[in-house]
Design an enzyme around this catalytic site. Structure first.
Site, PDB file in Angstrom:
ATOM      1  N   TYR A  24       0.810  -1.215   0.000  1.00  0.00           N
ATOM      2  CA  TYR A  24       0.000   0.000   0.000  1.00  0.00           C
ATOM      3  C   TYR A  24       0.850   1.275   0.000  1.00  0.00           C
ATOM      4  O   TYR A  24       0.372   2.346   0.371  1.00  0.00           O
ATOM      5  CB  TYR A  24      -0.961  -0.023   1.200  1.00  0.00           C
ATOM      6  CG  TYR A  24      -1.814  -1.270   1.214  1.00  0.00           C
ATOM      7  CD1 TYR A  24      -2.728  -1.514   0.191  1.00  0.00           C
ATOM      8  CD2 TYR A  24      -1.677  -2.230   2.205  1.00  0.00           C
ATOM      9  CE1 TYR A  24      -3.494  -2.667   0.162  1.00  0.00           C
ATOM     10  CE2 TYR A  24      -2.439  -3.394   2.189  1.00  0.00           C
ATOM     11  CZ  TYR A  24      -3.337  -3.607   1.166  1.00  0.00           C
ATOM     12  OH  TYR A  24      -4.086  -4.758   1.132  1.00  0.00           O
ATOM     13  N   ASN A  75     -13.294   2.489   1.136  1.00  0.00           N
ATOM     14  CA  ASN A  75     -12.393   1.357   0.970  1.00  0.00           C
ATOM     15  C   ASN A  75     -12.706   0.426   2.125  1.00  0.00           C
ATOM     16  O   ASN A  75     -12.238   0.639   3.251  1.00  0.00           O
ATOM     17  CB  ASN A  75     -10.921   1.793   1.005  1.00  0.00           C
ATOM     18  CG  ASN A  75      -9.997   0.608   0.754  1.00  0.00           C
ATOM     19  OD1 ASN A  75     -10.431  -0.544   0.788  1.00  0.00           O
ATOM     20  ND2 ASN A  75      -8.727   0.887   0.516  1.00  0.00           N
ATOM     21  N   HIS A 101      -9.705   1.401  -3.845  1.00  0.00           N
ATOM     22  CA  HIS A 101      -8.689   0.486  -3.295  1.00  0.00           C
ATOM     23  C   HIS A 101      -7.319   1.057  -3.621  1.00  0.00           C
ATOM     24  O   HIS A 101      -7.084   1.492  -4.758  1.00  0.00           O
ATOM     25  CB  HIS A 101      -8.818  -0.909  -3.903  1.00  0.00           C
ATOM     26  CG  HIS A 101     -10.149  -1.533  -3.660  1.00  0.00           C
ATOM     27  ND1 HIS A 101     -10.476  -2.131  -2.472  1.00  0.00           N
ATOM     28  CD2 HIS A 101     -11.248  -1.613  -4.445  1.00  0.00           C
ATOM     29  CE1 HIS A 101     -11.718  -2.566  -2.531  1.00  0.00           C
ATOM     30  NE2 HIS A 101     -12.218  -2.259  -3.719  1.00  0.00           N
TER      31      HIS A 101
HETATM   32  C1  DHK Z   1      -7.091  -2.861   1.215  1.00  0.00           C
HETATM   33  C2  DHK Z   1      -7.054  -3.953   2.012  1.00  0.00           C
HETATM   34  O1  DHK Z   1      -6.832  -3.849   3.317  1.00  0.00           O
HETATM   35  C3  DHK Z   1      -7.214  -5.299   1.471  1.00  0.00           C
HETATM   36  O2  DHK Z   1      -7.869  -6.153   2.351  1.00  0.00           O
HETATM   37  C4  DHK Z   1      -7.895  -5.292   0.165  1.00  0.00           C
HETATM   38  C5  DHK Z   1      -7.472  -2.912  -0.204  1.00  0.00           C
HETATM   39  C6  DHK Z   1      -7.360  -4.253  -0.783  1.00  0.00           C
HETATM   40  C7  DHK Z   1      -6.707  -1.834  -0.962  1.00  0.00           C
HETATM   41  O3  DHK Z   1      -6.064  -2.121  -1.969  1.00  0.00           O
HETATM   42  O4  DHK Z   1      -6.785  -0.691  -0.538  1.00  0.00           O
HETATM   43  O5  DHK Z   1      -7.815  -6.562  -0.409  1.00  0.00           O
END
Ligand code: DHK
Length: 145
Positions: A24, A75, A101
């Site tokens: 992320y 999200n 996401h």
């Molecule tokens: C964020 C999460 O915490 C995951 O559980 C998802 C999503 C994807 C994101 O890409 O922000 O699968």
């Protein structure tokens, strides 16, 4: 009158930036929140940015949005792939809904390829990190005009 957007973040979003795999990105959740607040301000939107690890809390906030928000960016994180209650709450909301996401969920494990909540979403943004969050706010701004 200024429009209000609820930006709702689901489980573990508070750990963004601490994920050593870098899924992320490196921005902390607080930094992401700050970037969204600044972008919303530049668009003339009032932003209510929240995070919970609890499904029922997210459902309560979506219900609150029926009275207090003009649009939702959500999200739902891991709940995206399981939560009928979040879908049902979103279906009861009348304004625009952007499902966002950070990661490109379709490049990831198969269990992340089906979102329960997309049925309620006006649009979906994925794979662009915090840029996608800014785009979600810009989209909402356009949709509310
Ligand atoms: C964020 C999460 O915490 C995951 O559980 C998802 C999503 C994807 C994101 O890409 O922000 O699968």
């Amino acid at each position: 009158m200024t429009k209000t957007v609820f930006f709702l973040n689901g489980p573990n979003a508070n750990l963004y930036g601490l994920d050593d795999k870098g899924t992320y990105g490196s921005d902390s959740f607080e930094s992401i929140q700050q970037q969204c607040l600044e972008h919303a301000k530049s668009l003339g939107l009032t932003l209510d940015f929240r995070q919970s690890n609890h499904e029922g809390v997210l459902v309560d906030w979506i219900q609150e949005a029926r009275l207090s928000a003009d649009a939702i960016v959500i999200n739902a994180a891991g709940l995206t792939y399981s939560s009928v209650p979040i879908l049902d709450a979103l279906l009861a909301f009348n304004g625009p809904i952007i499902e966002a996401h950070m990661s490109n969920i379709w490049q990831r494990e198969p269990f992340r390829h089906h979102s329960y909540i997309s049925k309620a979403a006006t649009g979906v943004i994925a794979g662009l990190g915090v840029t996608g969050y800014r785009l979600a706010l810009s989209a909402v701004s356009e949709l509310l005009k």
